[in-house]
Design a protein around this motif. Structure first.
Motif, PDB file in Angstrom:
ATOM      1  N   LYS A 162      -9.575   6.112  -2.780  1.00 47.24           N
ATOM      2  CA  LYS A 162      -8.432   5.557  -3.505  1.00 47.24           C
ATOM      3  C   LYS A 162      -7.526   4.757  -2.573  1.00 47.24           C
ATOM      4  O   LYS A 162      -7.015   3.698  -2.951  1.00 47.24           O
ATOM      5  CB  LYS A 162      -7.638   6.681  -4.175  1.00 47.24           C
ATOM      6  CG  LYS A 162      -8.328   7.285  -5.382  1.00 47.24           C
ATOM      7  CD  LYS A 162      -7.507   8.420  -5.985  1.00 47.24           C
ATOM      8  CE  LYS A 162      -8.199   9.014  -7.204  1.00 47.24           C
ATOM      9  NZ  LYS A 162      -7.457  10.160  -7.781  1.00 47.24           N
ATOM     10  N   GLN A 163      -7.337   5.244  -1.355  1.00 48.14           N
ATOM     11  CA  GLN A 163      -6.476   4.505  -0.439  1.00 48.14           C
ATOM     12  C   GLN A 163      -7.146   3.221   0.010  1.00 48.14           C
ATOM     13  O   GLN A 163      -6.479   2.194   0.178  1.00 48.14           O
ATOM     14  CB  GLN A 163      -6.087   5.381   0.757  1.00 48.14           C
ATOM     15  CG  GLN A 163      -4.926   4.840   1.578  1.00 48.14           C
ATOM     16  CD  GLN A 163      -3.653   4.665   0.774  1.00 48.14           C
ATOM     17  OE1 GLN A 163      -3.594   3.857  -0.167  1.00 48.14           O
ATOM     18  NE2 GLN A 163      -2.622   5.405   1.128  1.00 48.14           N
ATOM     19  N   VAL A 202      -3.580   4.089  -8.342  1.00 52.61           N
ATOM     20  CA  VAL A 202      -4.868   3.671  -8.888  1.00 52.61           C
ATOM     21  C   VAL A 202      -4.914   4.017 -10.375  1.00 52.61           C
ATOM     22  O   VAL A 202      -4.521   5.116 -10.786  1.00 52.61           O
ATOM     23  CB  VAL A 202      -6.021   4.374  -8.142  1.00 52.61           C
ATOM     24  CG1 VAL A 202      -7.341   4.203  -8.875  1.00 52.61           C
ATOM     25  CG2 VAL A 202      -6.111   3.835  -6.721  1.00 52.61           C
ATOM     26  N   ALA A 223      -6.573   0.856  -2.673  1.00 45.97           N
ATOM     27  CA  ALA A 223      -5.207   0.352  -2.614  1.00 45.97           C
ATOM     28  C   ALA A 223      -5.084  -0.776  -1.583  1.00 45.97           C
ATOM     29  O   ALA A 223      -4.365  -1.758  -1.802  1.00 45.97           O
ATOM     30  CB  ALA A 223      -4.243   1.485  -2.277  1.00 45.97           C
ATOM     31  N   VAL A 268       0.869  -1.175   0.000  1.00 43.38           N
ATOM     32  CA  VAL A 268       0.000   0.000   0.000  1.00 43.38           C
ATOM     33  C   VAL A 268       0.905   1.224   0.000  1.00 43.38           C
ATOM     34  O   VAL A 268       1.788   1.345   0.860  1.00 43.38           O
ATOM     35  CB  VAL A 268      -0.923   0.042   1.237  1.00 43.38           C
ATOM     36  CG1 VAL A 268      -1.818   1.280   1.182  1.00 43.38           C
ATOM     37  CG2 VAL A 268      -1.771  -1.219   1.327  1.00 43.38           C
ATOM     38  N   TYR A 292      -1.182   5.890  -3.934  1.00 41.67           N
ATOM     39  CA  TYR A 292      -2.328   5.064  -4.339  1.00 41.67           C
ATOM     40  C   TYR A 292      -2.050   4.145  -5.534  1.00 41.67           C
ATOM     41  O   TYR A 292      -2.401   2.976  -5.516  1.00 41.67           O
ATOM     42  CB  TYR A 292      -3.569   5.915  -4.676  1.00 41.67           C
ATOM     43  CG  TYR A 292      -3.897   7.021  -3.738  1.00 41.67           C
ATOM     44  CD1 TYR A 292      -3.920   6.827  -2.361  1.00 41.67           C
ATOM     45  CD2 TYR A 292      -4.187   8.298  -4.215  1.00 41.67           C
ATOM     46  CE1 TYR A 292      -4.243   7.860  -1.486  1.00 41.67           C
ATOM     47  CE2 TYR A 292      -4.507   9.328  -3.355  1.00 41.67           C
ATOM     48  CZ  TYR A 292      -4.527   9.106  -1.989  1.00 41.67           C
ATOM     49  OH  TYR A 292      -4.834  10.132  -1.141  1.00 41.67           O
TER      50      TYR A 292
END
Length: 224
Positions: free
Chosen positions: A150-151, A97, A154, A91, A95
């Protein structure tokens, strides 16, 4: 010991140059299954170098690193890649993403990389997305998510293969208190499942959350 997830002994990392740069010096660290460890240190202390070695993204110049009881120095390139994909979750603060892919597609890509059978990918992806509270956003594009979402995505991507070791680099640094707490709660859930959670951080919130704080200074572990 069967409860040891990560065991690094006297790690050194020297990068060539004129003069050479010693990023790690005699760094020793042991992390147990289910333990939450925060690694602190100023910029240049060796945190990222240590994380890269623990994540099998780099190899030490000297010292030994055993991951889940296996001596990683004996692994060839393909075996390292396979172990990283199957046994480690990552992680990152940024992010990573994919904005033009949906939440579901972002998570499923990890299963493809880990060579998980096609028949199992949909159920595993759905479960990981549900675990981080993003089921209602499963078909949303990554570029439409908030920072907190987003986190969480992740984290879903990191845990979808149920890795026994989770590595995080500044995962709460860009988040407000509510979203930082949500991410740490997800890490708590993993720790309760005997996952070793190792977090590089400058964030006092994360340091207070951890079971143990490890300090790096000039490439050495000075507090554990």
């Amino acid at each position: 010991m069967n409860d040891v997830a990560v065991e690094a002994v006297s790690l050194a990392k020297i990068y060539p140059g004129n003069p050479p740069v010693s990023a790690l010096r005699d760094a020793t660290l042991q992390v147990l299954k289910g333990e939450r460890v925060a690694i602190l240190g100023r910029s240049g202390a060796g945190k990222s170098t240590l994380l890269n070695i623990l994540g099998l993204l780099d190899a030490p110049t000297a010292g030994s690193y055993r991951l889940l009881g296996r001596d990683t120095s004996q692994l060839g390139g393909r075996a390292r890649d396979r172990m990283r994909a199957e046994r480690l979750g990552f992680v990152f603060q940024s992010y990573h993403v994919l904005g033009r892919r949906t939440v579901t597609e972002n998570v499923m890509l990890k299963l493809t990389t880990a060579r998980v059978g096609v028949a199992n990918r949909e159920d595993l992806t759905r479960s990981a997305i549900e675990n981080v509270g993003l089921s209602h956003r499963a078909h949303a594009l990554g570029q439409t998510l908030s920072g907190g979402e987003k986190q969480r995505l992740a984290v879903a991507r990191a845990i979808v293969t149920t890795p026994p070791v989770l590595l995080a680099d500044e995962p709460t640094g860009n988040l407000d208190d509510a979203n930082a707490r949500a991410v740490l709660d997800l890490f708590d859930e993993q720790a309760r499942r005997d996952v070793a959670v190792i977090v590089i951080t400058h964030d006092d919130r994360t340091a207070r959350w951890a079971d143990r704080v490890v300090e790096l200074k000039d490439g050495r572990v000075v507090g554990a």
